[in-house]
Design a protein around this motif. Structure first.
Motif, mmCIF file in Angstrom:
data_model
loop_
_atom_site.group_PDB
_atom_site.id
_atom_site.type_symbol
_atom_site.label_atom_id
_atom_site.label_comp_id
_atom_site.label_asym_id
_atom_site.label_seq_id
_atom_site.Cartn_x
_atom_site.Cartn_y
_atom_site.Cartn_z
ATOM 1 N N TYR A 82 42.245 57.946 56.266
ATOM 2 C CA TYR A 82 41.469 59.176 56.125
ATOM 3 C C TYR A 82 42.295 60.287 55.497
ATOM 4 N N GLU A 83 41.605 61.177 54.819
ATOM 5 C CA GLU A 83 42.260 62.360 54.275
ATOM 6 C C GLU A 83 42.879 63.145 55.432
ATOM 7 N N ASN A 84 44.099 63.613 55.226
ATOM 8 C CA ASN A 84 44.853 64.336 56.263
ATOM 9 C C ASN A 84 44.965 63.537 57.560
ATOM 10 N N PHE A 85 44.998 62.224 57.418
ATOM 11 C CA PHE A 85 45.128 61.296 58.567
ATOM 12 C C PHE A 85 43.970 61.394 59.546
ATOM 13 N N GLY A 86 42.899 62.088 59.168
ATOM 14 C CA GLY A 86 41.774 62.277 60.078
ATOM 15 C C GLY A 86 42.019 63.385 61.086
ATOM 16 N N LEU A 87 43.083 64.165 60.880
ATOM 17 C CA LEU A 87 43.399 65.276 61.789
ATOM 18 C C LEU A 87 42.575 66.500 61.407
ATOM 19 N N ASP A 88 42.213 67.311 62.402
ATOM 20 C CA ASP A 88 41.425 68.509 62.104
ATOM 21 C C ASP A 88 42.339 69.635 61.621
#
Length: 133
Positions: free
Chosen positions: A100-106
Motif C-alpha cells: 500500500y501507498e505509505n505502507f497503509g499508515l494514516d
C-alpha cells in the motif's frame, strides 16, 4: 584495524537513533533486528512494519516470528529477567503492508514517524508472484 574502526563507527551511529525496518519477519530481517539490539542496545527504537489486522496481532507476530526465535537466545541470556522490558522499550510494531501507498499508515502515523525516524531499512518483499517487475 580499519575494518574494526568502520564497524565501531557504524555501531556508534545507531546510538540514540530510531529505525524503521520492513521485512523484519523474514530471515534477514530477524538477523538485522537481533544484531542491532545486541551490538547497539542504546538504539532508541526499532519500528517494525508488520502485516497484521491489528496491533495485538502485530505484537503476537513479533513475539512468535521474531523475538521467540533461537537467534535471540544470546540477548535473552544477556538481559535475563529484564529481556521482555528491554524488548518492550526498543521494539514498536507498526501495522502496515508494503503493497500500500505509505505502507497503509494514516496521515497522523506518518507525521509522527517522520519526526522520529532516522533510518529506514527496506528488507521486505511481496509474496504476490504476479507483481510487475
Amino acid at each position: 584495524m580499519i575494518g574494526e574502526m568502520d564497524a565501531d563507527s557504524v555501531v556508534g551511529y545507531f546510538r540514540g537513533k530510531s529505525i524503521l525496518i520492513t521485512g523484519s519477519t523474514g530471515f534477514l530481517g530477524k538477523v538485522l533486528v537481533e544484531k542491532i539490539l545486541r551490538v547497539q542496545p542504546d538504539v532508541k527504537k526499532l519500528y517494525l512494519l508488520i502485516r497484521a489486522p491489528d496491533a495485538e496481532s502485530a505484537k503476537l507476530r513479533i513475539q512468535t516470528e521474531i523475538i521467540g526465535r533461537e537467534i535471540f537466545h544470546v540477548l535473552k541470556e544477556k538481559h535475563g529477567v529484564q529481556f521482555n522490558n528491554f524488548i518492550e522499550e526498543k521494539i514498536c510494531p507498526l501495522v502496515g503492508d508494503i503493497i500500500y501507498e505509505n505502507f497503509g499508515l494514516d496521515n497522523v502515523q506518518l507525521e509522527e514517524l517522520s519526526k522520529d525516524i532516522d533510518v529506514i531499512v527496506n528488507g521486505a518483499a511481496t509474496t504476490n508472484f504476479f507483481e510487475r517487475f
